[in-house]
Write a protein that holds these residues in place. Structure first.
Motif, PDB file in Angstrom:
ATOM      1  N   ARG A 444      65.518  29.249  77.314  1.00 36.69           N
ATOM      2  CA  ARG A 444      66.811  29.813  77.708  1.00 36.69           C
ATOM      3  C   ARG A 444      67.138  29.354  79.123  1.00 36.69           C
ATOM      4  O   ARG A 444      66.277  29.324  79.997  1.00 36.69           O
ATOM      5  N   THR A 445      68.406  28.967  79.314  1.00 37.14           N
ATOM      6  CA  THR A 445      68.838  28.520  80.637  1.00 37.14           C
ATOM      7  C   THR A 445      70.309  28.832  80.819  1.00 37.14           C
ATOM      8  O   THR A 445      71.043  29.038  79.843  1.00 37.14           O
ATOM      9  N   GLY A 446      70.717  28.902  82.056  1.00 40.33           N
ATOM     10  CA  GLY A 446      72.121  29.138  82.367  1.00 40.33           C
ATOM     11  C   GLY A 446      72.670  28.032  83.234  1.00 40.33           C
ATOM     12  O   GLY A 446      71.940  27.402  84.023  1.00 40.33           O
ATOM     13  N   LEU A 447      73.964  27.772  83.102  1.00 38.12           N
ATOM     14  CA  LEU A 447      74.613  26.721  83.870  1.00 38.12           C
ATOM     15  C   LEU A 447      75.935  27.273  84.393  1.00 38.12           C
ATOM     16  O   LEU A 447      76.758  27.773  83.624  1.00 38.12           O
ATOM     17  N   SER A 448      76.116  27.241  85.709  1.00 37.72           N
ATOM     18  CA  SER A 448      77.302  27.823  86.332  1.00 37.72           C
ATOM     19  C   SER A 448      78.288  26.719  86.697  1.00 37.72           C
ATOM     20  O   SER A 448      77.903  25.710  87.288  1.00 37.72           O
ATOM     21  N   LEU A 449      79.570  26.914  86.305  1.00 32.33           N
ATOM     22  CA  LEU A 449      80.628  25.972  86.641  1.00 32.33           C
ATOM     23  C   LEU A 449      81.519  26.583  87.714  1.00 32.33           C
ATOM     24  O   LEU A 449      81.851  27.754  87.653  1.00 32.33           O
ATOM     25  N   GLU A 450      81.930  25.757  88.659  1.00 30.97           N
ATOM     26  CA  GLU A 450      82.758  26.207  89.767  1.00 30.97           C
ATOM     27  C   GLU A 450      84.226  25.964  89.429  1.00 30.97           C
ATOM     28  O   GLU A 450      84.617  24.842  89.092  1.00 30.97           O
ATOM     29  N   PRO A 451      85.072  27.012  89.480  1.00 34.21           N
ATOM     30  CA  PRO A 451      86.506  26.806  89.225  1.00 34.21           C
ATOM     31  C   PRO A 451      87.094  25.828  90.238  1.00 34.21           C
ATOM     32  O   PRO A 451      86.721  25.820  91.418  1.00 34.21           O
ATOM     33  N   LEU A 452      87.985  24.942  89.765  1.00 32.66           N
ATOM     34  CA  LEU A 452      88.611  23.975  90.660  1.00 32.66           C
ATOM     35  C   LEU A 452      89.425  24.653  91.750  1.00 32.66           C
ATOM     36  O   LEU A 452      89.594  24.118  92.840  1.00 32.66           O
ATOM     37  N   SER A 453      89.957  25.851  91.455  1.00 32.13           N
ATOM     38  CA  SER A 453      90.775  26.555  92.447  1.00 32.13           C
ATOM     39  C   SER A 453      89.943  27.399  93.385  1.00 32.13           C
ATOM     40  O   SER A 453      90.464  28.057  94.265  1.00 32.13           O
ATOM     41  N   SER A 454      88.628  27.367  93.190  1.00 32.94           N
ATOM     42  CA  SER A 454      87.771  28.237  93.987  1.00 32.94           C
ATOM     43  C   SER A 454      87.729  27.775  95.440  1.00 32.94           C
ATOM     44  O   SER A 454      87.634  26.599  95.740  1.00 32.94           O
TER      45      SER A 454
END
Length: 842
Positions: A444-454
């Motif tokens: 099990r693993t997680g992957l975080s994406l950064e919003p372009l508007s962040s």
């Protein structure tokens, strides 16, 4: 005419005719009397056609003394004159021709006689083409003493002159080239002879760039002993010097830096460029090593480091430091830890650098088989991202899909190992991460994406060079892919330009796009030039201001070149025919074979097929101003591959010694044929014949048969060093070429131990076998006589090895130190290495 009656005196004459003399025709009153009088011509005419005796062509200009009428100039090969009857003296001459001398053509009154006269040319014409022996290009300017006509200057590789018949002294020279010395070409009257003369460049130039090895900034001023041209003070980053061919001693010295001593090669007619990096003396070099998990990036606990050639180095928290007093040293490290696969890689020390870091990524040992992966893709706040595109790269295969409403995706039947998970979604920047999957396990693993508007702050794009190509072997002309490993340490993706620089191969640049935290291997296709030689070459990988160095080995094909003549010996003036055979363990394509004997130089292009080629040279005149015929194999670029010499023996010598082969291996037997007078006793001495005591030459005696021929044999020691060894008989000698023990110096340096003050000579070399040696060190002071400073025994390893010996000069004054290595079994020295010592500072 009218006259009174009676016989009247009459005389008739005309130009070119004899006068009648007086005669008395009768005049009758009132009547007309007619008579015919014939005048006999008083002169004859001679027409001479004057031609070249060789070509048969009319002479454009000539002078002639025709029929005693005096000298006159004539043109277009034609001369004519008139004279009274009889044989008349005639002489004909013309510039560049022999005069006829007097001859006596006959003039017949009232007639024209035609004759053809051939003049023999008094001189021959010689046209020389003068070229560079390396490039084959015509020389722009040179001086020549042609056919005894005195010195004159010539241009554009052409020289023309005329001379009387015979062998005439000729010398050709040019700035920056070796003079030919006297040679004697033949001039043939009326003929034009052409010849090509190759001048060997007498000097090569070497250019040096001097910089700090740490900062790569130029060193503004320094002392240098450049290619044996003596010490001098220099200012500025680049210096150059010219010298004759060979490896020349060079020393670079600057305040606060380690001295650099090496032997760059000088190649006549070429300019070689070297970059010299001086290492600062302080502080000592330190290498900071960290072992990290390939997936998590966390330190690997309880790791152990194994520096090559040294003891183990514990790293209980995954980190360790390693120091060295060497000014520059390559260090190979292997890492081991419980639950991880062993990992290794190249690093280096540099004096003055304590910030060199080396990260060893270690892969966890995973259960074998196939497993599963449940991945969750979220945004920066932990909210699931449904419909995101996800891909799992594993061992060359890529599995793709989209996340469900919960932001999850499930990959089945995944091979055990470490793989790359990547994801992207509209409105988000892409992301990737490493994931470890074991057999029969669900990871099990997680992957975080950064919003372009962040507007959140993330670590910027930051690329590091993990490793540069090093330790690999490449062959000339071979296309090989080299890899530079990059890692993006930042939290953002981006673009970078990675370059790889190699000598002779130039600089290659590639664009690389890396996601956040992504590692990637950047491939570079490299082809070394066909004329590259065996060597170790530096390679530099760069990304922006960052760089990492490696070391490659160039392994060129091995060649053998053998030559033989059509006769055992020659008399002066006979023609020599030489056959040159070339064999190789893997080379093919176009090469050049060159031979030279006295002033004769010949070049033939050959094509190696199946590793073999052959060239034949005929009509080389035997002239014993020298008795060695030089031959060699060259690349078409002019760079030499292998050079050798073949003795040409004088058959007029009272004693002639002829080995049965051109070359021998140590341990074989030399068979020598001796030719002299019948019944003579030949006493032959040589260092290859054992004497009564060590170091003394032995003697073998042989009785000649009735034909004056005798044979002797000498067994070569198995431990003999490669070299040329003489056999002597009376005042005559023959040389034998032996291939035996060999050693090649790879690097050397001189160090002073700070604690003990001991002077140490370090060197690395490659040996053809395990060789017991005797070594001596000769100290050569600047203003005193040389003396032996140290001696001892040492055993060289088979292959490459590192060595050092202690030396104590008699005083603290500067001097050179000459190290000689000789096989314990005797023979020629294996190597001689020169060091320069600046003495002890007060």
């Amino acid at each position: 005419a009218e006259a009174g009656p009676g016989n009247k005196n009459t005389v008739i004459k005309a130009p070119g005719y004899y006068e009648t003399g007086s005669f008395y025709p009768t005049a009758f009153p009132g009547r007309t009397v007619t008579r015919t009088v014939y005048l006999h011509p008083s002169a004859g005419r001679v027409v001479v056609s004057v031609r070249d005796a060789v070509t048969g062509e009319p002479l454009k200009e000539l002078h002639a003394y025709l029929l005693d009428n005096g000298w006159a100039r004539y043109e277009d090969g034609r001369a004519e004159a008139e004279a009274g009857p009889g044989n008349k003296n005639t002489v004909i001459k013309a510039p560049g021709y022999y005069e006829t001398g007097s001859f006596y053509p006959t003039a017949f009154p009232g007639r024209t006689v035609a004759r053809t006269v051939f003049l023999m040319p008094s001189s021959g014409r010689f046209e020389f083409s003068v070229r560079d022996a390396i490039t084959g290009e015509p020389l722009k300017a040179f001086q020549a003493y042609l056919l005894d006509n005195g010195w004159a200057g010539y241009r554009d590789g052409k020289a023309v002159t005329e001379a009387e018949p015979g062998n005439k002294n000729t010398v050709i020279r040019a700035q920056g080239y070796n003079e030919t010395g006297s040679f004697f070409p033949s001039a043939f009257p009326g003929h034009t002879v052409t010849g090509t003369v190759f001048l060997q460049p007498s000097e090569g130039r070497v250019s040096f760039k001097i910089a700090d090895a740490i900062t790569e900034n130029p060193i503004p001023s320094f002392w240098a002993y450049l290619i044996d041209n003596g010490w001098a003070w220099y200012e500025g980053m680049t210096v150059s010097s010219a010298s004759g061919a060979g490896n020349k001693n060079t020393v670079i010295r600057a305040d606060g830096f380690y001295e650099e001593n090496f032997y760059p090669g000088v190649f006549p007619g070429r300019t070689a460029e070297y970059s010299v990096f001086l290492n600062p003396k302080e502080p000592e070099g330190r290498l900071n090593v960290k072992c990290v998990d390939l997936v998590t990036g966390e330190r690997v606990a309880n790791a152990v480091l194994y520096p090559s050639g040294e003891g183990e180095l514990p790293a209980p928290d995954g980190t360790a430091s390693h120091t060295s007093h060497a000014h520059f040293k390559h260090q190979w490290l292997r890492a081991s830890a419980p639950g991880y696969k062993d990992a290794e890689g190249p690093a280096y020390f540099a004096s003055g650098r304590r910030d060199i870091s080396f990260v060893i990524p270690m892969e966890r040992v995973m259960p074998k088989g196939r497993g599963e992966l449940l991945a969750t893709v979220t945004d920066a706040d932990g909210n699931p991202v449904p419909g995101a595109s996800a891909a799992l790269s594993c061992q060359g295969d890529v599995a793709k899909g989209r996340t469900n409403k919960s932001g999850q995706i499930f990959f089945r039947n995944v091979p055990s190992g470490v793989h790359t998970l990547s994801a992207s979604a509209r409105g988000y920047s892409g992301g990737s991460a490493r994931v470890a999957i074991g057999g029969r396990e669900t990871a099990r693993t997680g992957l975080s994406l950064e919003p372009l508007s962040s507007g959140g702050r993330r670590a910027p794009f930051d690329v590091e060079i993990v490793s540069a190509p090093s330790g690999e072997t490449i062959r000339p002309g071979e296309k090989k892919t080299l890899y530079v490993l990059l890692n993006n340490r930042g939290g953002e993706g981006g673009r970078a330009y990675c370059s790889l620089e190699l000598p002779d191969a130039g600089k290659m640049v590639k664009e690389v796009i890396l996601e956040a935290g992504e590692r990637a291997e950047v491939p570079f296709e490299v082809t070394m030039p066909e004329d590259s030689v065996n060597s170790q070459i530096p390679v530099v990988a760069r990304v922006g201001e960052k760089s990492k160095k490696g070391l490659l080995t160039v392994r060129a094909p091995a060649f053998t070149v053998a030559a033989r003549t059509d006769k055992e010996a020659y008399l002066e003036g006979e023609n020599i025919e030489v056959e040159v055979e070339v064999t190789s363990d893997g080379a093919s394509g176009e090469y050049q074979v060159r031979v030279g004997f006295n002033e004769e130089s010949r070049v033939e292009n050959i094509k190696l097929e199946g590793g073999k080629g052959r060239a034949v040279f005929s009509g080389i005149p035997a002239a014993f101003r020298g008795n060695r015929l030089l031959y060699g194999l060259y690349h078409t670029t002019g760079r030499s591959v292998l050079l050798n010499a073949l003795p040409v023996r004088d058959r007029s010598a009272a004693v002639l010694m002829i080995p049965d082969r051109q070359q021998y291996n140590a341990g074989e037997t030399v068979k020598l044929k001796i030719i002299g007078k019948g019944g003579d006793v030949f006493s032959v001495s040589s260092p290859l014949i054992p004497g009564k005591s060590a170091g003394e030459e032995g003697v073998i005696e042989a009785l000649a048969n009735t034909e004056g021929i005798a044979f002797i044999e000498a067994a070569l020691p198995a431990g003999l060093a490669t070299g040329v060894y003489p056999f002597r008989c009376g005042g005559y000698s023959a040389e034998v070429d032996v291939r035996g023990l060999e050693a090649r110096i790879l690097d050397r340096r001189l160090e002073e131990d700070v604690g003990s003050g001991e002077l140490r000579l370090h060197w690395s070399m490659e040996s053809s076998a395990e060789i017991p040696c005797k070594w001596t060190v000769e100290a050569i002071p600047q203003d005193d006589e040389p003396y032996e400073a140290a001696s001892g025994d040492i055993k060289l390893k088979n292959g490459a090895g590192e060595y050092w010996i202690p030396v104590e000069p008699y005083d603290d004054e500067p001097c050179d130190l000459l190290l000689k290595l000789e096989p314990a079994s005797g023979g020629e020295p294996l190597a001689a290495v020169r060091y320069s010592w600046a003495g002890l500072e007060e």
